[in-house]
Design an enzyme around this catalytic site. Sequence first.
Site, PDB file in Angstrom:
ATOM      1  N   GLU A 125       0.825  -1.217   0.000  1.00 17.96           N
ATOM      2  CA  GLU A 125       0.000   0.000   0.000  1.00 17.96           C
ATOM      3  C   GLU A 125       0.859   1.266   0.000  1.00 17.96           C
ATOM      4  O   GLU A 125       1.464   1.605   1.023  1.00 17.96           O
ATOM      5  CB  GLU A 125      -0.922   0.026   1.219  1.00 17.96           C
ATOM      6  N   GLU A 179     -11.050   2.404   7.085  1.00 14.73           N
ATOM      7  CA  GLU A 179      -9.751   2.850   7.591  1.00 14.73           C
ATOM      8  C   GLU A 179      -9.835   4.350   7.868  1.00 14.73           C
ATOM      9  O   GLU A 179      -9.234   5.167   7.183  1.00 14.73           O
ATOM     10  CB  GLU A 179      -8.670   2.539   6.544  1.00 14.73           C
TER      11      GLU A 179
END
Length: 262
Positions: A142, A239
């Site tokens: 990521e 998130e």
Amino acid sequence: MLRFDPNLRWMFTELPMLQRYGAAARAGFKGVEVAFPYEYPARQIADLLGEHGLTLVQVLTPCDWAAGERGIAALPGREADFRRSVESAVQYAVQVGGPMIHAMAGNIPTGMDRAQCRDVFLENIAYAAALTGSEGLTLILEPCCRARFPDYFYNRIDEGLSCIEAIGKPNVKLCFDTYHVQMEEGNLTETLRRAYPHVGHVQIGNVPGRHEPGTGEIHFPWFFEQLEALGWDRWIGCEYEPSGLTTDTLQWGTPYGIGTAR
């Protein structure tokens, strides 16, 4: 229907960590993410997941977060430490249902040769890919925006895709986080479409405050429609930091069965 899971490091923080699992289930979630569950025995977490009918979706490779580490996969000289962290994560993951494992790259000190860091990163991730693959696990990469992590190894989706393509392992996938993508490069929908063949996980957070859908500039109903049109049928991680008490900020999830106590 799209499936969402909360990151328990960010959400339900009004409760002690072990109570957050049950709170997530009562709010309608069927999965959770926990960055660093390792302080509790795997058997205890597995039992807790089973008790509440939850799937553990993703964990991170261990690192010293409190000391400022944001992973170590791209740091020359830390190769042995990284391999031990991956081995620990895999050992734990196989006992708690096989979550995806996110290998964070790390902050690159000023003056360090980034080409060398990339070589180290690719070698480390190839090792991690083989280890996770042998257990049927997915490894997640990521890129993180400079607004959040100004010294992070990579920041843009194309940088992540380049690494994934260089490694060439089918279980190495991209995490597409709306907060990081929008803050770093924008053009959210087209970037998603371009990256989609390599996307293994999606996370959501609004911009600029990294709060829940409905609190910032991203129009999430449109984004979710695009995901469904692409055929997305996997988890979407929440998130983000709720703008208030978690249970008071879940109105956005009503169409998806989120926010209704059960």
